[in-house]
Design an enzyme around this catalytic site. Structure first.
Site, PDB file in Angstrom:
ATOM      1  CB  VAL A  15      -0.861  -0.049   0.834  1.00 29.04           C
ATOM      2  CG1 VAL A  15      -1.708   1.386   1.403  1.00 29.04           C
ATOM      3  CG2 VAL A  15      -1.943  -1.200   1.210  1.00 29.04           C
ATOM      4  NE  ARG A  46      11.870  -4.146   8.270  1.00 31.84           N
ATOM      5  CZ  ARG A  46      10.770  -5.013   8.323  1.00 31.84           C
ATOM      6  NH1 ARG A  46      10.782  -4.935   9.018  1.00 31.84           N
ATOM      7  NH2 ARG A  46      10.384  -5.405   6.859  1.00 31.84           N
ATOM      8  NE  ARG A  47      16.403  -4.765   3.783  1.00 29.81           N
ATOM      9  CZ  ARG A  47      15.105  -4.896   3.824  1.00 29.81           C
ATOM     10  NH1 ARG A  47      14.169  -5.336   2.480  1.00 29.81           N
ATOM     11  NH2 ARG A  47      14.778  -6.028   4.378  1.00 29.81           N
ATOM     12  CE  LYS A 103      -6.493  -3.501   7.579  1.00 30.01           C
ATOM     13  NZ  LYS A 103      -6.588  -4.914   6.818  1.00 30.01           N
ATOM     14  CB  ILE A 134     -15.881   1.500  -0.455  1.00 29.98           C
ATOM     15  CG1 ILE A 134     -15.461   0.415  -1.112  1.00 29.98           C
ATOM     16  CG2 ILE A 134     -16.921   1.958  -0.186  1.00 29.98           C
ATOM     17  CD1 ILE A 134     -16.149  -1.208  -0.393  1.00 29.98           C
ATOM     18  CG  ASP A 199      -9.107  -8.299   7.660  1.00 33.38           C
ATOM     19  OD1 ASP A 199      -7.897  -6.983   8.004  1.00 33.38           O
ATOM     20  OD2 ASP A 199     -10.197  -7.617   6.994  1.00 33.38           O
ATOM     21  CE  LYS A 203     -10.548  -4.561   6.831  1.00 32.77           C
ATOM     22  NZ  LYS A 203     -10.878  -5.398   4.982  1.00 32.77           N
TER      23      LYS A 203
HETATM   24  N1  HSE Z   1      -7.242  -9.150   3.546  1.00 37.53           N
HETATM   25  C1  HSE Z   1      -8.372  -7.622   4.065  1.00 37.53           C
HETATM   26  C2  HSE Z   1      -9.238  -8.488   2.795  1.00 37.53           C
HETATM   27  C3  HSE Z   1      -7.442  -6.886   2.926  1.00 37.53           C
HETATM   28  O1  HSE Z   1      -9.686  -9.331   2.564  1.00 37.53           O
HETATM   29  O2  HSE Z   1     -10.474  -7.987   3.265  1.00 37.53           O
HETATM   30  C4  HSE Z   1      -7.888  -5.759   3.879  1.00 37.53           C
HETATM   31  O3  HSE Z   1      -7.907  -5.308   4.809  1.00 37.53           O
END
Ligand code: HSE
Length: 415
Positions: A15, A46-47, A103, A134, A199, A203
């Site tokens: 990203v 880091r490098r 996140k 989004i 994940d 969110k």
């Molecule tokens: N691995 C996450 C997904 C990426 O599949 O939605 C975005 O947070």
């Protein structure tokens, strides 16, 4: 040059690297939209990175960025809560705006970092942390600002939605679909965070915090992934008229508290969320004035996510001397209600040596059930939908039925 606004990227990974690409490539467009010239001055890595177009901007010591008073903003794309947390704290304390896609950082430390940003008169923005590209956090806090928000629910993880879609449309097994998601580069490095719902939990915590005003921590949110979903669950639900989705849900309750959870859920075929397939995400917000609004788009992937990060940078540049009011306050004891006290109906799949008797016993226990059918089901299997009650009551009734070996329990949704 004069009038240039200097900024830094921490962590040029997937990203962060895409953010650098946009900043270097689209400088004119960004200047037009921001009203300021933005200059990428540092990339913390880091490098050395001799192959990158920004190789002459790479530094390995964060204090160079921290002590450059001309750096007005720091983009954090390191991820996790180690170095990222330390650097974000130091950047805010040094009076620099921070934009992040992280996140985990916001879900676990948002209230603290927002307070730190406020104390230092700068903004902390993180549109990219939910739903990738989004736009949802800004619309939620700004465009829907005249609404009392009742509920936020969404398909918040692209990888699991991709897996479930392959199971639904191609009758693929969970394992094969996961492998395909990994081959396509959708899954996180360790897919556990995706498939176990972690994940999505981060969110929904961010969405709930923003929608309802107090920090919601991931460890207080009941979370279930999709690893136990069987192809036959998909089939029973298809025959009934719905699809199984991994949903994050957060709802305002009467007593000032909220409910929040992540779990697989049966969604009616006609629901707005039922047709959201593959890696797409969708977030449905229900407000008192607007009714339902759905935000839909690419919830993962480097360019969509970078697009949200750079938009936050533009936003900061446009509000240089007016800190945006954006965020939430600290939490309080008992703010998130026990999910077992929430009402729902359940889909149940179970093994029973005497299926007819078992169905009869279930009917007696629940008062009424909807029996389900699926073509190639084994003879010793039953599936049904219970009436609505609290989860605590439903589980107690279920435990009281003799001769059942539970295979699957999935929550039903009502819209
Ligand atoms: N691995 C996450 C997904 C990426 O599949 O939605 C975005 O947070």
């Amino acid at each position: 040059g004069a009038g240039m606004k200097k900024l830094a990227i921490l962590g040029p990974g997937v990203v962060g690297g895409s953010c650098a690409e946009i900043l270097l490539r689209d400088a004119d467009l960004l200047e037009r939209n921001a009203g300021e010239q933005l200059e990428l001055s540092y990339v913390l890595a880091r490098r050395a990175l001799p192959d990158r177009p920004y190789k002459d901007k790479v530094v390995t010591d964060f204090s160079v960025i921290e002590h450059d008073a001309d750096v007005f903003l720091v983009i954090e794309t390191i991820g996790g809560c180690g170095a990222a947390l330390e650097y974000v704290r130091r950047a805010l304390a040094a009076g620099k705006h921070v934009v992040t896609a992280n996140k985990q950082l916001i879900a676990e430390h948002g209230a603290e970092l927002l307070a730190l940003a406020k104390a230092n008169g700068v903004s902390l923005l993180f549109e990219a942390s939910v739903g990738g590209g989004i736009p949802v956090l800004h619309p939620l806090s700004q465009c829907l600002g005249a609404n009392e928000i009742y509920e936020v629910r969404g398909i918040l993880n692209g990888t699991t939605n991709f897996i479930l879609t392959r199971m639904i449309e191609d009758q693929m097994s969970f394992e094969d679909a996961l492998r395909l998601a990994q081959e396509n580069g959708y899954a996180e490095k360790d897919p556990t965070a995706d498939i176990e719902g972690i994940d999505a939990c981060r969110k929904i915590c961010i969405l709930a915090s923003l929608a309802f005003g107090k920090h919601v921590y991931p460890d207080g949110v009941y979370t279930e992934g999709i690893t136990k979903i069987h192809l036959r669950d998909v089939e029973y639900i298809r025959a009934w008229g719905g699809v199984i989705k991994l949903l994050g849900r957060a709802k305002r309750l009467q007593n000032g508290r909220i409910s929040a959870m992540v779990s697989p859920a049966v969604v009616d075929r006609h629901s707005q969320l039922a047709g959201v397939d593959d890696v797409f995400n969708a977030i449905l917000v229900r407000g008192d004035a607007i009714g339902d609004v759905v935000f839909y788009g690419r919830g993962a992937g480097k360019m969509p996510t970078a697009s949200a990060v750079v938009a936050d940078v533009i936003d900061c540049a446009k509000h240089l001397n007016r800190k945006k009011l954006f965020g939430w306050g600290s939490s309080e004891e008992g703010y998130v209600a026990d999910y077992r006290d929430m009402r729902t109906a359940l889909y149940i799949r179970a093994q029973a040596s005497k299926p007819d008797q078992a169905l009869e016993a279930a009917r007696k226990a629940f008062g009424e059930i909807t029996a389900l059918h699926c073509e190639d089901a084994p003879a010793d299997e039953i599936a049904f939908i219970t009436p609505q009650d609290t989860e605590r009551e439903l589980q107690a009734k279920l435990a009281g039925i003799n001769g059942l070996t539970l295979q699957s329990v999935i929550r039903m949704t009502d819209y």
